[in-house]
Design a protein around this motif. Structure first.
Motif, PDB file in Angstrom:
ATOM      1  N   MET A   1      15.929  -0.073 -35.926  1.00  0.00           N
ATOM      2  CA  MET A   1      14.638  -0.323 -35.900  1.00  0.00           C
ATOM      3  C   MET A   1      13.737   0.822 -36.425  1.00  0.00           C
ATOM      4  N   ASP A   2      12.659   0.706 -37.198  1.00  0.00           N
ATOM      5  CA  ASP A   2      11.971   1.844 -37.948  1.00  0.00           C
ATOM      6  C   ASP A   2      10.893   2.166 -36.833  1.00  0.00           C
TER       7      ASP A   2
ATOM      8  N   LEU B   1      18.785   0.601 -27.917  1.00  0.00           N
ATOM      9  CA  LEU B   1      19.730   1.544 -27.531  1.00  0.00           C
ATOM     10  C   LEU B   1      20.861   1.511 -28.549  1.00  0.00           C
ATOM     11  N   GLU B   2      21.410   0.610 -28.934  1.00  0.00           N
ATOM     12  CA  GLU B   2      22.442   0.341 -29.648  1.00  0.00           C
ATOM     13  C   GLU B   2      22.233   0.704 -31.105  1.00  0.00           C
TER      14      GLU B   2
ATOM     15  N   GLU C   1      16.681  -6.359 -24.047  1.00  0.00           N
ATOM     16  CA  GLU C   1      15.864  -5.555 -25.519  1.00  0.00           C
ATOM     17  C   GLU C   1      16.137  -4.095 -25.527  1.00  0.00           C
ATOM     18  N   MET C   2      16.358  -3.421 -24.424  1.00  0.00           N
ATOM     19  CA  MET C   2      16.770  -2.222 -24.079  1.00  0.00           C
ATOM     20  C   MET C   2      18.310  -1.845 -24.637  1.00  0.00           C
TER      21      MET C   2
ATOM     22  N   ALA D   1       7.290   6.946 -26.181  1.00  0.00           N
ATOM     23  CA  ALA D   1       6.570   6.660 -27.478  1.00  0.00           C
ATOM     24  C   ALA D   1       6.116   8.160 -27.954  1.00  0.00           C
ATOM     25  N   ALA D   2       5.559   8.924 -27.144  1.00  0.00           N
ATOM     26  CA  ALA D   2       5.094  10.235 -27.497  1.00  0.00           C
ATOM     27  C   ALA D   2       6.090  11.005 -28.314  1.00  0.00           C
ATOM     28  N   LYS D   3       7.560  10.985 -27.900  1.00  0.00           N
ATOM     29  CA  LYS D   3       8.544  11.519 -28.384  1.00  0.00           C
ATOM     30  C   LYS D   3       8.703  11.003 -30.100  1.00  0.00           C
ATOM     31  N   VAL D   4       8.769   9.627 -29.995  1.00  0.00           N
ATOM     32  CA  VAL D   4       8.944   8.818 -31.253  1.00  0.00           C
ATOM     33  C   VAL D   4       7.966   9.340 -32.131  1.00  0.00           C
TER      34      VAL D   4
END
Length: 229
Positions: free
Chosen positions: A1-2, A220-221, A215-216, A154-157
């Motif tokens: 996932m980008d 994570l995978e 979805e989680m 989200a802030a980390k990403v």
């Protein structure tokens, strides 16, 4: 996932968990009902979801909101009465919104589960804003915590930093807490609610957790190679 897709997913989750946190903590506030009646949030969520319970719950809530939109204040009062019967009181609650009531043998507040949730919050440097006024394991607070974790991830990403701590924390909280009691709570809401809105909310909540757990795991995978905390 980008990065952009991950951010969009996290921001969408924050929005839904924030909505659920507010409705379970504050009840049917006038501004929230007006926004739901005037926007297409529920309608769009139903159309985009493949989960039958989530979609059915959204449609049920939207249908009643639309039908009662001409006298929203009278409808709000009706919903408030239902909310009080279910979650707030006075007197017997049809669907007590605390994890410890559902998971402890004695079905009492402030059990081991409450302390476990408090410790989970502390592990991320948080303390309930309602400490000493509301048990930490109230569903609204647990949903608010999930919204905060989504925002933090989200802030980390966005900063190009490692978000795995917050993603794995969400998976743990889902599995160790929300999945362990919320489905039973939703069944009680469905059985006791007098309004389609709250029966729909029960379907929405249960369906949403099913979607989010799946979805989680997939994210994570992809994002962390399936690494477990």
């Amino acid at each position: 996932m980008d990065k952009e897709l991950l951010l969009e997913w996290l921001q969408g989750r924050e929005l839904i968990y924030s909505f659920l946190a507010r409705i379970y903590q504050d009840g049917p506030a006038e501004d929230l009902l007006a926004a739901l009646a005037g926007e297409k949030f529920l309608e769009e969520l139903a159309a985009s979801s493949r989960n039958e319970e989530l979609a059915a719950g959204c449609r049920k809530m939207q249908a009643e909101l639309t039908a009662r939109a001409s006298d929203l204040e009278a409808y709000r009062q009706e919903l408030q009465e239902d909310y009080n019967r279910l979650f707030f009181g006075p007197g017997h609650l049809e669907a007590p919104p605390w994890e410890s009531v559902y998971r402890s043998k004695e079905h009492l507040l402030f059990g081991e589960e409450t302390l476990a949730v408090r410790e989970f919050y502390r592990s991320f440097g948080l303390e309930s804003k309602k400490k000493n006024r509301e048990p930490d394991d109230h569903l609204g607070l647990e949903m608010e915590f999930m919204a905060w974790l989504s925002q933090a991830a989200a802030a980390k990403v966005q900063a190009g930093e490692d978000a795995s701590e917050f993603l794995q924390g969400q998976r743990r909280f889902l599995k160790e807490h929300l999945e362990q009691w919320v489905p039973a709570l939703c069944s009680d809401i469905q059985g006791a609610a007098r309004t389609k809105f709250f029966r729909g909310l029960a379907l929405f909540t249960r369906g949403w957790l099913q979607v989010d757990v799946a979805e989680m795991e997939a994210v994570l995978e992809d994002f962390c190679g399936g690494e477990k905390s």
